[in-house]
Design a protein around this motif. Sequence first.
Motif, short mmCIF file in Angstrom:
data_model
loop_
_atom_site.label_atom_id
_atom_site.label_comp_id
_atom_site.label_asym_id
_atom_site.label_seq_id
_atom_site.Cartn_x
_atom_site.Cartn_y
_atom_site.Cartn_z
N UNK A 51 33.09 62.19 22.05
CA UNK A 51 33.91 62.96 21.12
C UNK A 51 34.20 64.33 21.72
N UNK A 52 35.44 64.74 21.59
CA UNK A 52 35.86 66.11 21.93
C UNK A 52 36.83 66.55 20.84
N UNK A 53 37.06 67.84 20.73
CA UNK A 53 38.00 68.33 19.72
C UNK A 53 39.38 67.72 19.92
N UNK A 54 39.75 67.49 21.18
CA UNK A 54 41.06 66.96 21.53
C UNK A 54 40.90 65.54 22.08
N UNK A 57 41.44 65.14 25.88
CA UNK A 57 40.29 65.68 26.61
C UNK A 57 39.13 64.69 26.57
N UNK A 58 38.87 64.10 25.42
CA UNK A 58 37.79 63.11 25.31
C UNK A 58 38.05 61.93 26.24
N UNK A 59 39.27 61.42 26.22
CA UNK A 59 39.61 60.25 27.04
C UNK A 59 39.50 60.57 28.53
N UNK A 60 40.03 61.70 28.93
CA UNK A 60 40.02 62.06 30.35
C UNK A 60 38.60 62.40 30.84
N UNK A 61 37.78 62.99 30.00
CA UNK A 61 36.41 63.33 30.38
C UNK A 61 35.54 62.08 30.51
N UNK A 116 31.13 44.96 8.87
CA UNK A 116 29.71 44.63 9.01
C UNK A 116 28.83 45.07 7.86
N UNK A 117 29.27 46.03 7.05
CA UNK A 117 28.40 46.62 6.03
C UNK A 117 27.06 47.01 6.67
N UNK A 118 27.16 47.62 7.86
CA UNK A 118 25.97 47.99 8.62
C UNK A 118 25.23 49.16 7.98
N UNK A 119 23.94 49.21 8.27
CA UNK A 119 23.07 50.26 7.75
C UNK A 119 23.03 51.47 8.67
N UNK A 120 23.28 51.23 9.97
CA UNK A 120 23.21 52.28 10.98
C UNK A 120 24.34 52.12 11.98
N UNK A 121 24.65 53.26 12.58
CA UNK A 121 25.58 53.24 13.72
C UNK A 121 24.95 54.11 14.80
N UNK A 122 24.86 53.57 16.00
CA UNK A 122 24.32 54.32 17.13
C UNK A 122 25.38 54.43 18.21
N UNK A 123 25.53 55.63 18.75
CA UNK A 123 26.53 55.85 19.81
C UNK A 123 25.84 56.23 21.11
N UNK A 124 26.15 55.50 22.15
CA UNK A 124 25.69 55.83 23.51
C UNK A 124 26.74 56.77 24.09
N UNK A 125 26.40 58.04 24.21
CA UNK A 125 27.37 59.03 24.68
C UNK A 125 27.32 59.20 26.19
N UNK A 126 26.19 59.60 26.70
CA UNK A 126 26.11 59.94 28.12
C UNK A 126 25.56 58.79 28.94
N UNK A 127 26.14 58.60 30.09
CA UNK A 127 25.69 57.58 31.03
C UNK A 127 25.16 58.25 32.29
N UNK A 133 27.28 70.39 29.00
CA UNK A 133 27.88 71.15 27.89
C UNK A 133 28.79 70.27 27.05
N UNK A 134 29.54 69.37 27.70
CA UNK A 134 30.44 68.47 26.94
C UNK A 134 29.64 67.42 26.18
N UNK A 135 28.53 66.98 26.74
CA UNK A 135 27.66 66.04 26.03
C UNK A 135 27.10 66.69 24.78
N UNK A 136 26.62 67.92 24.93
CA UNK A 136 26.08 68.64 23.77
C UNK A 136 27.15 68.86 22.70
#
Length: 158
Positions: A51-54, A57-61, A116-127, A133-136
Amino acid sequence: AGTLGLPLAVAIIGGEPHRFAPLVALYREAGIKAGHSLDDLQVSINSHGFIAEDSTDAADTYFPPYAEMFGRIGRERGWGPVTRGQYEAGRSPRGALLVGNPNEVAEKIIAEHEYFQNDRFLMQIDMGALPHAKTLKAIELFGTKVKEQVDRALGKPN
């Protein structure tokens, strides 16, 4: 998992998330047949995202580290390299990647919840290759803007 009443974690790393709905339905059906209540049958959806504000930017990063990681995995498994076109298809509203601005990411989480009516969502951000700074910042946006929008849409208190 359903028969035993264990939680189910569905890792959606490609394709179209709605195609995983029959798996979740089968899990719940097996759990109910085994005597478990729906409340006991917990489901989490786990996806890659950034996620990025733009949105641009998110896609390119995110593309370079994503393409590198999946290229490496692909070589081991016989897949071709990831193209920008495949990546953008994954970012589309029906794709598995949650990469964009807070509104785009929240809308995809909400749409997937309808499947899914899921109870949780987990996002893998950094690889391992994103700027710290962008990860934070992505984590901050997820915990503030995305969560707020998802909670509001799902009728959950903040």
